[in-house]
Design an enzyme around this catalytic site. Structure first.
Site, PDB file in Angstrom:
ATOM      1  CB  SER A  78      -6.084 -17.020  10.854  1.00  0.00           C
ATOM      2  OG  SER A  78      -5.885 -17.334  12.209  1.00  0.00           O
ATOM      3  NE  ARG A  86      -1.190  -0.635   4.819  1.00  0.00           N
ATOM      4  CZ  ARG A  86      -1.971  -0.679   5.873  1.00  0.00           C
ATOM      5  NH1 ARG A  86      -3.214  -0.249   5.791  1.00  0.00           N
ATOM      6  NH2 ARG A  86      -1.533  -1.168   7.010  1.00  0.00           N
ATOM      7  CE  LYS A 121      -6.890 -13.358   8.310  1.00  0.00           C
ATOM      8  NZ  LYS A 121      -6.205 -13.093   7.030  1.00  0.00           N
ATOM      9  CE1 TYR A 154      -5.911 -11.789  11.481  1.00  0.00           C
ATOM     10  CE2 TYR A 154      -6.403 -13.781  12.713  1.00  0.00           C
ATOM     11  CZ  TYR A 154      -5.656 -13.121  11.759  1.00  0.00           C
ATOM     12  OH  TYR A 154      -4.650 -13.784  11.092  1.00  0.00           O
ATOM     13  CG  ASN A 193       0.108 -11.996   2.891  1.00  0.00           C
ATOM     14  OD1 ASN A 193       0.265 -12.883   3.722  1.00  0.00           O
ATOM     15  ND2 ASN A 193       0.682 -10.792   3.021  1.00  0.00           N
TER      16      ASN A 193
HETATM   17  P1  NAP Z   1       2.041  -8.466   9.129  1.00  0.00           P
HETATM   18  O1  NAP Z   1       3.491  -8.717   9.408  1.00  0.00           O
HETATM   19  O2  NAP Z   1       1.259  -7.590  10.039  1.00  0.00           O
HETATM   20  O3  NAP Z   1       1.939  -7.926   7.629  1.00  0.00           O
HETATM   21  C1  NAP Z   1       0.690  -7.561   7.106  1.00  0.00           C
HETATM   22  C2  NAP Z   1       0.866  -7.079   5.687  1.00  0.00           C
HETATM   23  O4  NAP Z   1      -0.424  -6.696   5.190  1.00  0.00           O
HETATM   24  C3  NAP Z   1       1.772  -5.830   5.583  1.00  0.00           C
HETATM   25  O5  NAP Z   1       2.519  -5.902   4.392  1.00  0.00           O
HETATM   26  C4  NAP Z   1       0.750  -4.712   5.500  1.00  0.00           C
HETATM   27  O6  NAP Z   1       1.213  -3.542   4.848  1.00  0.00           O
HETATM   28  C5  NAP Z   1      -0.308  -5.391   4.653  1.00  0.00           C
HETATM   29  N1  NAP Z   1      -1.580  -4.678   4.643  1.00  0.00           N
HETATM   30  C6  NAP Z   1      -2.387  -4.361   5.670  1.00  0.00           C
HETATM   31  N2  NAP Z   1      -3.449  -3.665   5.225  1.00  0.00           N
HETATM   32  C7  NAP Z   1      -3.301  -3.550   3.881  1.00  0.00           C
HETATM   33  C8  NAP Z   1      -4.045  -2.949   2.853  1.00  0.00           C
HETATM   34  N3  NAP Z   1      -5.186  -2.289   3.093  1.00  0.00           N
HETATM   35  N4  NAP Z   1      -3.603  -3.054   1.581  1.00  0.00           N
HETATM   36  C9  NAP Z   1      -2.459  -3.715   1.297  1.00  0.00           C
HETATM   37  N5  NAP Z   1      -1.669  -4.277   2.233  1.00  0.00           N
HETATM   38  C10 NAP Z   1      -2.107  -4.180   3.510  1.00  0.00           C
HETATM   39  O7  NAP Z   1       1.240  -9.842   9.077  1.00  0.00           O
HETATM   40  P2  NAP Z   1       1.715 -11.324   8.674  1.00  0.00           P
HETATM   41  O8  NAP Z   1       1.961 -12.069   9.903  1.00  0.00           O
HETATM   42  O9  NAP Z   1       2.759 -11.248   7.614  1.00  0.00           O
HETATM   43  O10 NAP Z   1       0.340 -11.874   8.080  1.00  0.00           O
HETATM   44  C11 NAP Z   1       0.168 -12.210   6.714  1.00  0.00           C
HETATM   45  C12 NAP Z   1      -1.118 -12.994   6.607  1.00  0.00           C
HETATM   46  O11 NAP Z   1      -1.017 -14.178   7.414  1.00  0.00           O
HETATM   47  C13 NAP Z   1      -2.355 -12.264   7.105  1.00  0.00           C
HETATM   48  O12 NAP Z   1      -3.455 -12.585   6.282  1.00  0.00           O
HETATM   49  C14 NAP Z   1      -2.560 -12.828   8.495  1.00  0.00           C
HETATM   50  O13 NAP Z   1      -3.899 -12.727   8.928  1.00  0.00           O
HETATM   51  C15 NAP Z   1      -2.138 -14.261   8.274  1.00  0.00           C
HETATM   52  N6  NAP Z   1      -1.770 -14.997   9.502  1.00  0.00           N
HETATM   53  C16 NAP Z   1      -0.652 -14.649  10.196  1.00  0.00           C
HETATM   54  C17 NAP Z   1      -0.313 -15.380  11.332  1.00  0.00           C
HETATM   55  C18 NAP Z   1       0.930 -15.065  12.133  1.00  0.00           C
HETATM   56  O14 NAP Z   1       1.157 -15.713  13.170  1.00  0.00           O
HETATM   57  N7  NAP Z   1       1.772 -14.129  11.717  1.00  0.00           N
HETATM   58  C19 NAP Z   1      -1.122 -16.448  11.762  1.00  0.00           C
HETATM   59  C20 NAP Z   1      -2.265 -16.772  11.028  1.00  0.00           C
HETATM   60  C21 NAP Z   1      -2.563 -16.031   9.890  1.00  0.00           C
HETATM   61  P3  NAP Z   1       1.832  -2.266   5.663  1.00  0.00           P
HETATM   62  O15 NAP Z   1       3.285  -2.562   5.860  1.00  0.00           O
HETATM   63  O16 NAP Z   1       1.560  -1.121   4.757  1.00  0.00           O
HETATM   64  O17 NAP Z   1       1.091  -2.174   6.970  1.00  0.00           O
END
Ligand code: NAP
Length: 237
Positions: free
Chosen positions: A147, A41, A166, A162, A93
């Site tokens: 998730s 973004r 999901k 959340y 994602n």
């Molecule tokens: P993260 O580190 O918080 O990264 C989230 C990403 O999403 C960042 O690049 C953020 O961009 C982007 N984002 C948020 N809002 C957006 C928008 N409106 N348009 C475009 N990009 C946007 O999270 P993560 O852990 O990598 O999670 C990735 C996926 O895995 C998510 O769907 C999350 O729900 C899922 N997940 C994660 C975990 C875990 O333990 N980490 C567990 C289960 C599921 P900015 O940098 O601009 O904020």
């Protein structure tokens, strides 16, 4: 080296690709020789992230993409069409609002609305915008990064914004899989597991969480569709 069914000019689009699991999924796909559109973004953050992946087999192309902004989604789809002329894999994602501080009984519905805007409608409108290109792919794949928190059968309370977003994304996965199956699409929801990112500090290595997602992006034509997986194994809905 790409998966057997993919060619060197195959294109993957990853939303939220500038950090966390999205960045690592982009790396894993480019490492296999795919061209990857790294959606971010903030374009500058996307450029810096893409520069870190510059030496891989496939190109990593930064693209401004705010999934919660319909104009940004439309512009990104237009750019992908003009610059690359194809899209074979979409990894939805991007997500926000892991609201461990909330309960459903008292939740701030404004925060719930924002979570739905990004985690559900963002994935939905990005999918719609890219469908014309995906329909032209010989092996179209859609991966909705979900998730276990969205597993209705496992819910006991907590993280309401959340979890509801999901669960709704999982429902969208089922609908798209049903509607697009005859066109050769494989559409799956994937949980990366608790993964060490800004959202999941202290979790398992990001390479492992991302591999759970990359698996669904690279499924062969006889792979599953309409499922919910972590590490290639089914999760309860
Ligand atoms: P993260 O580190 O918080 O990264 C989230 C990403 O999403 C960042 O690049 C953020 O961009 C982007 N984002 C948020 N809002 C957006 C928008 N409106 N348009 C475009 N990009 C946007 O999270 P993560 O852990 O990598 O999670 C990735 C996926 O895995 C998510 O769907 C999350 O729900 C899922 N997940 C994660 C975990 C875990 O333990 N980490 C567990 C289960 C599921 P900015 O940098 O601009 O904020």
């Amino acid at each position: 080296m790409t998966a057997d069914h993919l060619s060197q000019d195959s294109v993957a689009v990853v939303t939220g690709g500038n950090r966390g699991i999205g960045l690592e999924v982009a790396r894993q796909l480019a490492d296999r020789g795919l061209d990857v559109v790294l959606g971010s973004r903030d374009l500058e953050r996307g450029r810096r992230a893409a520069a870190r992946l510059a030496s891989l087999a496939g190109r990593v192309l930064p693209c401004q993409l705010d999934v919660a902004d319909p104009a940004s989604v439309a512009a990104a789809a237009g750019w992908i069409s003009d610059a690359l002329g194809r899209a074979d894999i979409l990894v939805n994602n991007a997500a926000i609002e892991y609201d461990t501080d909330q309960q459903a009984a008292t939740a701030d519905l404004g925060r719930v609305q924002q979570a739905l805007q990004t985690n559900l409608l963002g994935a939905w409108q990005t999918t719609q915008a890219l469908l014309p290109l995906l329909r032209q792919s010989p092996h179209p794949r859609i991966v909705n990064v979900s998730s276990e928190g969205g597993s209705i059968s496992e819910m006991t309370g907590g993280t309401p914004a959340y979890s509801v977003s999901k669960a709704a994304l999982n429902a969208l996965t089922r609908l798209l899989a049903g509607e697009l199956g005859s066109a050769g699409f494989l559409v799956n929801a994937v949980c990366p597991g608790w993964t060490d990112t800004d959202m999941g500090p202290g979790g398992r290595p990001v390479e492992q969480g991302a591999a759970s997602v990359t698996w669904a992006a690279l499924l062969p034509d006889d792979g599953p569709t309409g499922g919910f997986y972590r590490d290639g194994r089914s999760l309860p809905w």
